[in-house]
Motif scaffolding. Structure first.
Motif, short mmCIF file in Angstrom:
data_model
loop_
_atom_site.label_atom_id
_atom_site.label_comp_id
_atom_site.label_asym_id
_atom_site.label_seq_id
_atom_site.Cartn_x
_atom_site.Cartn_y
_atom_site.Cartn_z
N TYR A 135 57.16 2.65 -27.00
CA TYR A 135 57.01 3.67 -27.61
C TYR A 135 58.83 4.30 -27.14
O TYR A 135 58.18 5.36 -26.41
CB TYR A 135 56.10 4.27 -27.26
CG TYR A 135 56.11 5.76 -28.16
CD1 TYR A 135 56.01 6.01 -30.04
CD2 TYR A 135 56.04 7.11 -27.50
CE1 TYR A 135 56.29 7.30 -29.96
CE2 TYR A 135 55.81 8.31 -27.82
CZ TYR A 135 55.89 8.18 -29.13
OH TYR A 135 55.93 9.70 -29.87
N GLY A 136 59.27 4.14 -28.19
CA GLY A 136 60.66 4.85 -28.02
C GLY A 136 60.91 6.48 -27.42
O GLY A 136 62.05 6.76 -27.61
N ALA A 137 60.01 7.16 -28.35
CA ALA A 137 59.67 9.16 -28.36
C ALA A 137 60.46 8.79 -27.06
O ALA A 137 60.90 10.27 -26.50
CB ALA A 137 59.24 9.53 -29.65
N SER A 138 58.80 8.47 -26.48
CA SER A 138 59.16 9.29 -25.05
C SER A 138 58.69 8.30 -23.65
O SER A 138 57.95 7.27 -24.29
CB SER A 138 58.33 9.88 -24.97
OG SER A 138 57.16 10.50 -24.24
N ALA A 139 58.98 8.16 -22.62
CA ALA A 139 58.69 7.35 -21.38
C ALA A 139 58.45 8.05 -20.81
O ALA A 139 59.50 9.86 -20.36
CB ALA A 139 60.21 6.59 -21.09
N GLU A 140 57.85 8.17 -19.43
CA GLU A 140 57.96 8.86 -17.82
C GLU A 140 58.57 8.32 -16.73
O GLU A 140 58.48 6.58 -16.92
CB GLU A 140 55.99 9.06 -17.62
CG GLU A 140 55.52 9.75 -18.86
CD GLU A 140 54.01 9.72 -18.74
OE1 GLU A 140 53.07 10.37 -19.19
OE2 GLU A 140 53.35 8.63 -17.46
N LEU A 141 59.44 9.03 -16.15
CA LEU A 141 60.07 9.13 -14.50
C LEU A 141 58.90 9.51 -13.85
O LEU A 141 59.47 10.98 -13.91
CB LEU A 141 61.04 9.02 -15.14
CG LEU A 141 62.57 8.97 -13.68
CD1 LEU A 141 62.28 7.53 -13.42
CD2 LEU A 141 63.51 9.53 -14.43
N VAL A 142 58.81 8.80 -12.96
CA VAL A 142 58.09 9.56 -12.01
C VAL A 142 59.29 9.34 -10.53
O VAL A 142 59.69 8.48 -10.34
CB VAL A 142 56.75 9.54 -11.85
CG1 VAL A 142 56.27 9.13 -9.83
CG2 VAL A 142 55.89 9.25 -12.87
N ARG A 143 59.50 10.71 -9.99
CA ARG A 143 60.37 11.01 -8.90
C ARG A 143 59.58 11.17 -8.00
O ARG A 143 59.53 12.21 -7.86
CB ARG A 143 61.91 11.56 -8.79
CG ARG A 143 62.51 11.68 -7.82
CD ARG A 143 63.86 11.82 -8.35
NE ARG A 143 64.89 11.19 -9.66
CZ ARG A 143 65.61 11.62 -10.26
NH1 ARG A 143 66.45 12.95 -9.93
NH2 ARG A 143 66.14 10.13 -11.29
N TYR A 144 59.70 10.71 -6.51
CA TYR A 144 59.70 11.14 -5.04
C TYR A 144 60.02 11.47 -4.15
O TYR A 144 61.43 10.87 -4.05
CB TYR A 144 58.42 9.66 -5.04
CG TYR A 144 57.68 9.35 -5.39
CD1 TYR A 144 56.32 10.03 -5.76
CD2 TYR A 144 57.73 8.28 -5.14
CE1 TYR A 144 55.47 9.71 -6.05
CE2 TYR A 144 56.49 7.75 -6.87
CZ TYR A 144 55.33 8.46 -6.76
OH TYR A 144 54.40 7.82 -6.93
#
Length: 1009
Positions: free
Chosen positions: A704-713
């Motif tokens: 899905y190119g409209a949205s991706a999640e980036l999790v940062r600590y």
């Protein structure tokens, strides 16, 4: 062999006093039990006694042996060459007897070494446990541990049996040792243990808790120090014990030695030798001695059938062959007498001693022509004389030897068994009449092939091998690492030359010389091995170690992975990726062209950095920023799109983790979700979301190119770990939009989502009487009426009332219910059998028979997963009406042809089908099938419609009696089994209904297919 000894003893007894005979008899009987050792020791003792006799007594003994008991050859095992009934050569017999004895003794020593006798610096494992503990055998020596034959047994954990020397046994075991020697049998392990006082397991104290605690502590302490290394003198030192000498013992003997140690009483002990091969300096062997090994071919054995050299000096005992031709033809064989003459017929004596063979040949031929008119002579050499030489010093078998006249120094050394390791290979001396005439350096022969000093021997020569001189060792990267004897080599360069020079991998700048200085301190000195290095002196006992060059590629780059020609490539300043991988043709098919990983190592501190490259961009624009410039030691890895990259990347990630610390975390990031190769990847300097997606092989088709999640600590100022979540416009990031293409930080995790409804590509199957049967892909939520419309509707021969609709989900659920019902039914049958056995019920046997039959049918039944639908009403209604069916993937709709039959099954006389007649009732069809059986349940007859629905009497309750149910084409009339006639089977009537329904549905589907 013992019989042969006694024959020789009896022969000597006819000449010697009785006391000598008694002594020889004892020698023959008390020889240790191994056969070879008995032969060698007995032969040596008899030989010594034989040599001490006078010549007349020796001759008398040989005469007696020659006429009986096989002669001397039978005693020597056929090696003496003495013919029966003849008088042999005395000196030759003595030589052969000595050689046989020494060969036997050498063979015995070799066999003992092969058994595994303990030596100094050996490594051993000491297994110790309390008696009765698992994993270690118990010494068996008590009567309880004997077999039926009375022989003591050894447990599987006991080491292999070996012979203990008689001197190792205490006085109490002398009789046991004597018996074993006389009979040739070997004492068993239990006998030896009992003889030396090892207590059996049941005799050990088992009731003293303090003693048990002490022994448990000893066991734990000894186990914790394994393995143990013997001292240089062969002593074993266990913690808390005095050193125990084990030199020369095998594993079993050493085990028995440990068993009698007072501090080990009450413990089960076993010693195992580790056959480790020494490496490095400790594994160096003295050079050159292996050429005399008896396992090697006899390279120094003299050869008799060779041409006589022109310089050969003729002497007494030589044989000349003279052929006369001309006026007379004769062949003469003339032996040189002790005074040096040969007697020529018709000529007289001719002096030939002390002359060369060439001079003798010319003199005899000229004299024959001169004194015998018309006769010519041809002189050749026949048998040559034998030499008697002495071989003394550090050889294996010193003594006097009879050799061929062509024998050299090396021939005599080989005849003596070779040189001991304590003997010198470089100063072998030949003395003649007390004067030193030749010195042989075997290194000239072994290293340079020089035989100039391997001189011919003369009768009476003495060969002396002195003790070895100064030695030095050399290990590491040389051609022949070994211990070398020094003679003229007093420098490091000379020692390296003895070792054959350096190998190509040798590091000449890292050679170390270990030895003693003038103050007798052990020191290590660095030495130079280059040609212009100053000379370094080598002393006795020095050890030169030549290091290997480090394997790191100092100037070059490595290419590995999914390429046709992996390996090292030359590096020069300014070389770039496109200069190493010049074309995509260098890569294998399906290689990842957009992500090449480059591991870079800093030369100063070996700090590892990682960068990646897009090969397509690099080849499209050579020399640009997309074509990175390479550095020495770079390692380029090309990946495959079809496989995981963990095996290659994981070691690199481990290196990055080891470099990480609180101020600079490990440089790694993770990508997961709908990506081609998800996983953890190295975090490059300035790496962005787009680069991480490229490292993962790109997005998958369903991403899905409209949205991706980036999790940062992130670690906050107060030291707490905080999690941040960013929504990333993936399409914009892949286009390179700076706002969406975020720069990554250590431990970032990017999750690529799946396009909604991407994976729900479902299809249904239509067969039978539809206009266009086949498989149809459906939209989410599409109904049966819509799909039938797409299929062109039903044909004019269709029978919609008998359509069969099956669904996989229903089939799985029904099968689970069938399995549960079968388990319950099986339990009921077992309970019924127990009740019948206890109460003696009369009808239990019939009930069990019926129950087993139903259970077998139930287990064999397979669920169909049929859903009852009203297809005529569905066709008449609109799409989405309550009669319409929402389809699922895998659904199957089967529409049969028009049916006119009525089927009657169950408890009737004849299970069959009848042609539909509008005026006939249910009972009429049953009557046409022969009526009911005696087991029929007439009150629960039901009708299964063609669409799968079940009806009983119209307007009445389920299973109500009555025959007024309307019958339609395609119906099935079911007459169930009357289960009330059988005890304990009330719920089994439902089982019969299930079985009938499954059978009807299965038969309908098979008819349509």
């Amino acid at each position: 062999m013992t019989r042969n000894f006694l024959v020789l003893v009896c022969a000597i007894g006819r000449v010697l006093p009785a006391i000598v005979v008694s002594a020889l008899t004892v020698v023959a009987l008390i020889t240790p039990s191994p056969r070879v050792l008995a032969q060698s020791a007995g032969t040596s003792d008899l030989l010594q006694t034989y040599q001490n006799l006078t010549p007349d007594q020796q001759q008398a003994i040989l005469k007696q042996l020659g006429g009986g008991a096989g002669g001397l050859s039978s005693i020597l095992g056929g090696q003496s060459g003495v013919a029966s009934g003849s008088v042999p050569d005395r000196q030759g017999a003595l030589n052969r007897l000595r050689e046989a004895a020494e060969a036997s003794r050498s063979l015995t020593e070799s066999e003992e070494s092969e058994v595994g006798a303990l030596k100094g610096d050996d490594w051993v494992v000491v297994e110790v446990a309390l008696f009765g503990s698992p994993g270690l055998g118990v010494l068996q020596g008590s009567p309880a541990s004997t077999s039926g034959t009375g022989s003591p047994q050894v447990t599987a954990a006991s080491p292999p049996q070996a012979v203990i020397p008689p001197e190792a046994l205490p006085a109490g075991a002398a009789l046991l040792g004597a018996n074993s020697r006389i009979t040739g049998s070997r004492p068993q392990f239990g006998e030896l243990a009992a003889a030396i006082g090892v207590p059996p397991a049941e005799a050990l104290p088992q009731n003293a808790s303090a003693d048990e605690s002490r022994r448990a502590g000893v066991v734990a302490l000894i186990r914790s120090r394994n393995p143990y290394q013997l001292s240089h003198s062969g002593e074993l030192t266990l913690p808390g014990f005095a050193p125990m000498p084990l030199l020369g013992l095998d594993e079993e003997q050493a085990t028995l030695r440990l068993a009698v140690e007072p501090g080990l009483q009450g413990l089960n002990v076993r010693l195992i030798r580790l056959p480790l091969h020494k490496a490095g300096a400790a594994g160096l062997e003295p050079f050159g001695y292996g050429i005399f090994s008896r396992s090697a071919p006899t390279t120094f054995a003299p050869v008799a059938n060779v041409p006589v050299p022109s310089g050969y000096v003729v002497g007494p005992g030589d044989e000349l062959s003279v052929d006369l031709y001309g006026s007379q033809n004769r062949s003469l064989r003339l032996v040189v007498s002790r005074d040096g003459h040969v007697n020529l017929p018709d000529i007289g004596p001719v002096n030939v001693a002390g002359q060369t063979f060439t001079a003798v040949k010319a003199g005899i031929e000229a004299r024959v022509e001169r004194q015998m008119i018309g006769v010519h002579a041809s002189v050749s050499m026949g048998d040559t004389r034998s030499l008697h030489v002495f071989v003394l010093g550090e050889v294996r078998q010193p003594g006097t030897y009879t050799l061929s006249a062509f024998a050299t120094i090396t021939s005599a050394l080989y005849a003596a068994g070779g040189i001991k390791r304590v003997g010198s290979l470089r100063q072998v001396q030949v003395k003649r009449h007390g004067a030193l005439v030749r010195t042989l350096d075997l290194y000239d022969l072994l290293i340079r092939g020089d035989t100039a000093n391997d001189a011919k021997l003369l009768d009476g020569d003495a060969i002396l091998v002195p003790s070895v001189g100064p030695t030095a060792g050399i290990s590491g990267e040389v051609r022949r690492p070994a211990l070398y004897e020094l003679r003229g080599e007093s420098t490091v360069a000379g020692l390296v030359q003895l070792a054959g020079g350096l190998t190509p991998e040798a590091d000449a700048s890292k050679a170390m010389l270990t030895g003693f200085d003038d103050d007798h301190r052990r020191v290590v000195r660095g030495v130079g091995l280059s040609a212009d290095a100053p000379a370094q002196r080598v002393r006795n006992g020095d050890l030169l170690s030549v290091a290997r060059m480090h394997p790191t590629l100092d100037s070059g780059v490595m290419v590995q992975g999914y390429v046709f020609a992996p390996g090292a490539f030359a590096w020069h300043p300014g070389v770039r990726l496109s200069g190493v991988i010049r074309s995509v043709d260098d890569l294998r098919p399906n290689a990842d062209l957009h992500y090449l990983l480059i591991r870079r190592e800093a030369p100063t501190d070996r700090h590892v950095n990682v960068l990646s490259a897009d090969l397509t961009a690099a080849l499209a624009a050579p020399g640009s920023a997309a074509d990175p410039e390479l550095q020495p030691r770079d390692r380029i890895t090309v990946f495959d799109l079809a496989t995981s990259r963990d095996q290659v990347i994981q070691p690199l990630l481990d290196e990055l983790r080891l470099q990480g610390h609180a101020d600079r975390p490990a440089q790694i990031a993770q990508v997961q979700g709908r990506i081609r190769v998800p996983g953890t990847y190295p975090l490059e300097l300035g790496m962005t979301v787009r680069d991480l997606v490229r490292a993962g092989g790109g997005t998958a088709d369903e991403a899905y190119g409209a949205s991706a999640e980036l999790v940062r600590y992130r670690v906050t100022a107060d030291g707490a770990r905080q999690t941040e979540l960013f929504n990333v416009d993936l399409n914009a990031a892949l286009r390179g939009d700076p706002a969406a293409n975020m720069r990554l930080q250590p431990f970032d995790t990017l999750t690529v989502k799946e396009t909604p409804e991407w994976g729900r590509q479902e299809s249904v199957y239509l067969n039978g009487e539809v206009r266009f049967p086949g498989s149809y892909t459906i939209r989410p939520g599409e109904s049966l009426k819509s799909v039938l419309a797409r299929a062109g509707g039903l044909t004019r021969f269709a029978f919609p009332e008998g359509s069969v609709f099956t669904r996989d989900e229903l089939r799985v659920r029904e099968q689970e219910q069938l399995d549960m019902l079968a388990e319950r039914m099986q339990r009921d049958i077992a309970l019924l059998a127990l009740q019948a056995a206890g109460a003696g019920q009369s009808g239990a046997a019939g009930a069990l028979s019926v129950g087993q039959s139903l259970l077998s049918q139930l287990k064999a039944s397979k669920a169909v997963g049929r859903l009852v639908i009203d297809l005529p009403r569905l066709e008449a209604s609109r799409i989405g009406s309550p009669y319409d069916v929402i389809l699922h993937g895998g659904d199957t709709i089967s529409v049969p042809r028009y049916q006119q039959q009525i089927t009657v099954i169950g408890e009737v006389q004849n299970v069959t089908s009848h042609l539909f007649s509008p005026g006939l009732t249910r009972d009429d069809y049953i009557s046409k099938s022969g009526g009911f059986t005696h087991r029929a349940d007439r009150g629960r007859i039901y009708v299964v419609r063609a669409n799968g629905s079940v009806v009983a009497a119209e307007g009445s309750r389920w299973f109500q009696r009555g025959g007024n149910v309307p019958i339609r084409p395609g119906d099935t009339i079911v007459v169930p089994l009357d289960t009330e006639h059988y005890p304990a089977l009330p719920f089994w009537q439902a089982v019969t209904q299930i079985l009938y329904n499954v059978a009807i549905a299965t038969a309908t589907i098979r008819t349509i297919k």
